[in-house]
Scaffold this active site. Structure first.
Site, mmCIF file in Angstrom:
data_model
loop_
_atom_site.group_PDB
_atom_site.id
_atom_site.type_symbol
_atom_site.label_atom_id
_atom_site.label_comp_id
_atom_site.label_asym_id
_atom_site.label_seq_id
_atom_site.Cartn_x
_atom_site.Cartn_y
_atom_site.Cartn_z
ATOM 1 N N CYS A 146 -6.604 0.928 2.539
ATOM 2 C CA CYS A 146 -7.592 2.023 2.507
ATOM 3 C C CYS A 146 -7.388 2.956 1.321
ATOM 4 O O CYS A 146 -8.300 3.699 0.959
ATOM 5 C CB CYS A 146 -7.521 2.832 3.795
ATOM 6 S SG CYS A 146 -8.164 1.968 5.230
ATOM 7 N N GLU A 156 0.863 -1.192 0.000
ATOM 8 C CA GLU A 156 0.000 0.000 0.000
ATOM 9 C C GLU A 156 0.890 1.229 0.000
ATOM 10 O O GLU A 156 1.942 1.242 0.654
ATOM 11 C CB GLU A 156 -0.908 0.027 1.226
ATOM 12 C CG GLU A 156 -1.723 1.326 1.270
ATOM 13 C CD GLU A 156 -2.884 1.321 2.242
ATOM 14 O OE1 GLU A 156 -2.892 0.479 3.156
ATOM 15 O OE2 GLU A 156 -3.782 2.176 2.078
ATOM 16 N N ASN A 169 -11.968 -3.069 -0.279
ATOM 17 C CA ASN A 169 -10.886 -3.335 0.682
ATOM 18 C C ASN A 169 -11.475 -3.783 2.014
ATOM 19 O O ASN A 169 -11.929 -4.903 2.133
ATOM 20 C CB ASN A 169 -9.993 -2.101 0.832
ATOM 21 C CG ASN A 169 -8.975 -2.278 1.944
ATOM 22 O OD1 ASN A 169 -8.347 -3.333 2.025
ATOM 23 N ND2 ASN A 169 -8.830 -1.314 2.811
ATOM 24 N N GLU A 170 -11.530 -2.875 2.956
ATOM 25 C CA GLU A 170 -11.940 -3.258 4.314
ATOM 26 C C GLU A 170 -13.374 -2.795 4.540
ATOM 27 O O GLU A 170 -13.648 -2.028 5.451
ATOM 28 C CB GLU A 170 -10.976 -2.577 5.296
ATOM 29 C CG GLU A 170 -10.712 -3.316 6.544
ATOM 30 C CD GLU A 170 -9.640 -2.614 7.378
ATOM 31 O OE1 GLU A 170 -9.744 -1.390 7.582
ATOM 32 O OE2 GLU A 170 -8.709 -3.305 7.841
HETATM 33 O O1 AHR Z 1 -2.382 -1.366 6.704
HETATM 34 C C1 AHR Z 1 -2.859 -0.111 7.050
HETATM 35 C C2 AHR Z 1 -4.379 -0.009 6.931
HETATM 36 O O2 AHR Z 1 -4.989 -0.870 7.824
HETATM 37 C C3 AHR Z 1 -4.938 -0.417 5.601
HETATM 38 O O3 AHR Z 1 -4.897 0.603 4.691
HETATM 39 C C4 AHR Z 1 -6.345 -0.766 5.924
HETATM 40 O O4 AHR Z 1 -6.872 -1.728 5.043
HETATM 41 C C5 AHR Z 1 -6.296 -1.188 7.362
HETATM 42 O O5 AHR Z 1 -7.204 -0.471 8.121
#
Ligand code: AHR
Length: 684
Positions: A271, A75, A402-403
């Site tokens: 994120c 990321e 993603n999350e």
């Molecule tokens: O790894 C850091 C963050 O943690 C990532 O962007 C997210 O997916 C999670 O909340």
């Protein structure tokens, strides 16, 4: 409305278990059948060696271990891309930062010697609207300096390639005097570039060699001669990028990734896929094609944490989707892109695109598959070919969101899955189970996605080391016939999630190793796992802990990195039963373990993690081994203190050593020192 930051939200949502009163936690431990909570990470009074008999059933291989088992999560956080693995040294090269001259300073020897005008041609070039017009009026010195990303890392003897888009105005006669300078202004490399007037934009390049190594250099551009010139895309790259690709990646950082032998690489996050809002979501189509046409946007980590504010953090997308696929191919990893599913980060705005308007998002997913796999006659496959890769990238899986969490995610799951599977039934889809490995949000998604027969569920856990020990059995009771599991983001937190006091210490890495034996034992269910985040610049990070740290010239792997590397480099291709008194080794006397066989090299691989302060000397019986007394080799990762770690100046303080082991007849009796992770390979 009260603004709740990502950090506050995550603390609220994730940290509750760690604030339980100690007695509650002790009671929770006592309810468990095994004793890891009590034994682990305690300094036992006596230093006597604990003996236990372990059985490895060499002749009973179980679940296959997929080549994708251990991978990488990339990321662009902590300056991972711009200022990190993307080797560009000039910050804000195209003046598209919110403050157009951020990173640049002007110096005139006498007032009025020169001027800068920022021009915007958004109608003509919406993706790269700004450029600057520099006018030099007199003979007095006039310079522009770029500070780089926390300085520029310059190496003695290295050749640097400078390039600049320019358009001198009629009558101008400008030569650029380029100088790399140390923090104190000493010149450590220079060149002169005369700009010729063709009446149109052109790219000029010039190369020069640095005379001195300097971690925090800057680039000064002096204007000699008089007149006005338009400038854009001012760039400086070292010659020695990864695979010597012009405009490429930082070789030392890619090498650290390659050395891990990762089975996959997840990109671009995280994120960052979601964006704080949908406008700033990651859109892969804006990251491919010519770099000067890739539209820069803010990096969501720019403003995320007030205590780690990074106002100069943007995404130039010099590292874009083509380069991610190429990186995956270079390091032998399966590409795993994660795409926005019409939802912005739920820790921030929670903005969603209405379902009737979601088609462009789905089309992005379909087009990405064509970009990766389509032949050169297709629109997107043709772009890939034009970018220099006529062969497909063999994309096999893709993440949708993603999350994410909540019913809105399930609505989007339906439309994405239907459209992608209709056209590409063989593409495996990864779906989110939210930011936590338990709780209402997790339960809802886990239950619903299982009922919907999702392919792969992405679980995230940023938890204390104790959680990792307690959860070494997490997957022992998962449904063997349900969706496969991708442990997509995890890292033990020495303090708490998003705390600046988290350290990549040995205690965390050891706990991860213990937990990972549970992943390996359950390789029929858990088919991919990746530590997160991957990279952090020592002067520009927002989130800790991270797997690999770097400054402008150097880089190092944390103890967690070496744990990942040992697992990935010693994965085998089928699980072997490893038991103590008929049960898997999941923390009895603080010892955790797993075993595998590599049928290609004909080796048995045993991993043992001692989480106690006592040495342990198990007798390991190798049932069914063909070569009695076969040679064995071991890799040991250990540290005297649980808070030990690596650093830029001491990069391998905690790193593996290797040695030969006696394997008498059909048994081994290795000593596993306190707080140690041992990998043993035995010829079969
Ligand atoms: O790894 C850091 C963050 O943690 C990532 O962007 C997210 O997916 C999670 O909340």
């Amino acid at each position: 409305m009260v603004y709740i930051s990502h950090r506050q939200q995550q603390e609220r949502n994730r940290e509750k278990p760690f604030f339980y009163p100690a007695l509650l936690r002790l009671a929770a431990c006592l309810r468990r059948t095994t004793l890891p909570c009590l034994a682990a990470f305690t300094l036992l009074a006596s230093q006597t060696t604990v003996a236990q008999e372990l059985i490895v059933q060499v002749n009973k291989p179980g679940a296959p271990i997929k080549p994708t088992m251990w991978g990488i999560f990339f990321e662009d956080i902590n300056l991972a891309a711009d200022g990190g693995i993307y080797a560009e040294l000039v910050k804000n090269r195209s003046f598209e930062f919110t403050t157009p001259l951020m990173g640049w300073t002007e110096h005139a020897a006498t007032p009025g010697a020169g001027s800068i005008l920022v021009l915007n041609r958004s109608a003509e070039k919406p993706d790269n609207p700004r450029f600057i017009r520099v006018t030099h009026y007199t003979d007095a010195a006039y310079t522009l300096t770029n500070e780089g990303f926390r300085g520029m890392g310059i190496r003695q003897g290295e050749t640097y390639h400078f390039s600049i888009w320019n358009r001198p105005l009629p009558g101008a006669g400008i030569t650029l005097r380029l100088e790399l300078q140390t923090a104190t202004g000493a010149v450590i490399g220079s060149a002169d570039l005369a700009l010729t007037n063709t009446g149109d934009w052109k790219k000029d390049t010039i190369s020069f060699t640095a005379t001195t190594t300097e971690p925090k250099a800057h680039l000064t551009i002096g204007f000699e001669g008089q007149g006005a010139v338009d400038l854009d895309m001012i760039s400086l790259f070292p010659e020695h990028t990864w695979k010597q690709r012009p405009g490429g990646l930082r070789a030392d950082l890619v090498q650290l990734l390659a050395d891990m032998h990762p089975g996959f690489i997840r990109f671009p996050g995280g994120c960052i896929v979601e964006g704080r809002d949908l406008t700033n979501r990651y859109q892969w189509k804006k990251t491919v094609g010519r770099v000067e046409d890739r539209k820069l946007i803010i990096n969501r980590w720019n403003t995320e944490f007030a205590h780690r504010s990074t106002p100069d953090y943007f995404q130039s997308f010099g590292l874009g989707f083509f380069e991610y696929f190429q990186l995956a191919e270079d390091i032998g990893a399966e590409p795993l892109p994660i795409l926005n599913c019409g939802m912005a980060c739920q820790f921030n705005t929670s903005e969603v695109v209405p379902i009737p308007d979601i088609d462009p998002y789905i089309q992005d997913a379909l087009d990405l598959i064509e970009f990766a796999n389509g032949d050169a006659s297709t629109k997107w496959g043709g772009l890939r070919a034009a970018m220099g890769h006529p062969q497909p990238f063999h994309l096999k899986m893709m993440g949708v969101g993603n999350e994410q969490w909540g019913p809105q995610y399930i609505e989007r799951y339906h439309v994405f899955t239907k459209a992608i599977k209709a056209r590409y039934p063989d593409i495996h889809l990864v779906n989110s189970t939210g930011p936590d490995p338990n709780g209402a949000r997790f339960d809802f998604l886990n239950d619903t996605l299982r009922k919907l027969h999702a392919d792969i569920l992405d679980e995230h856990y940023y938890r204390k080391p104790e959680w990792f020990l307690e959860n070494a059995t997490r997957y022992d009771h998962y449904d063997r016939n349900g969706p496969k599991i991708f442990a997509g983001e995890y890292a033990a937190q020495s303090d708490k999630t998003v705390s600046v006091d988290n350290h990549n210490n040995w205690q965390c890495a050891l706990a991860e190793a213990a937990f990972m034996t549970g992943l390996e034992r359950n390789a029929d269910v858990v088919q991919m796992a990746s530590y997160a985040p991957l990279f952090a610049h020592v002067d520009g990070w927002q989130w800790t802990p991270d797997l690999i740290w770097f400054d402008n010239l150097r880089s190092y792997g944390t103890p967690d990195y070496y744990v990942q590397k040992l697992f990935a480099g010693n994965k085998g291709n089928a699980v072997l039963p490893l038991t103590r008194q008929g049960n898997p080794l999941t923390g009895q006397d603080g010892l955790y373990g797993s075993a595998a066989i590599d049928t290609t090299t004909k080796e048995i691989i045993i991993k043992l993690v001692n989480t106690t302060a006592q040495p342990q000397r198990p007798v390991i019986r190798l049932e069914g081994i063909r070569k009695a007394g076969a040679p064995a080799h071991a890799y040991l990762l250990t540290a005297a203190q649980l808070d030990a770690g690596n650093s830029i100046d001491n990069p391998t303080a905690v790193s593996p050593t290797d040695f030969s082991l006696d394997c008498k007849a059909k048994k081994l009796e290795p000593t596993i020192g306190p707080y140690s992770f041992l990998v043993i390979r035995i010829k079969n």
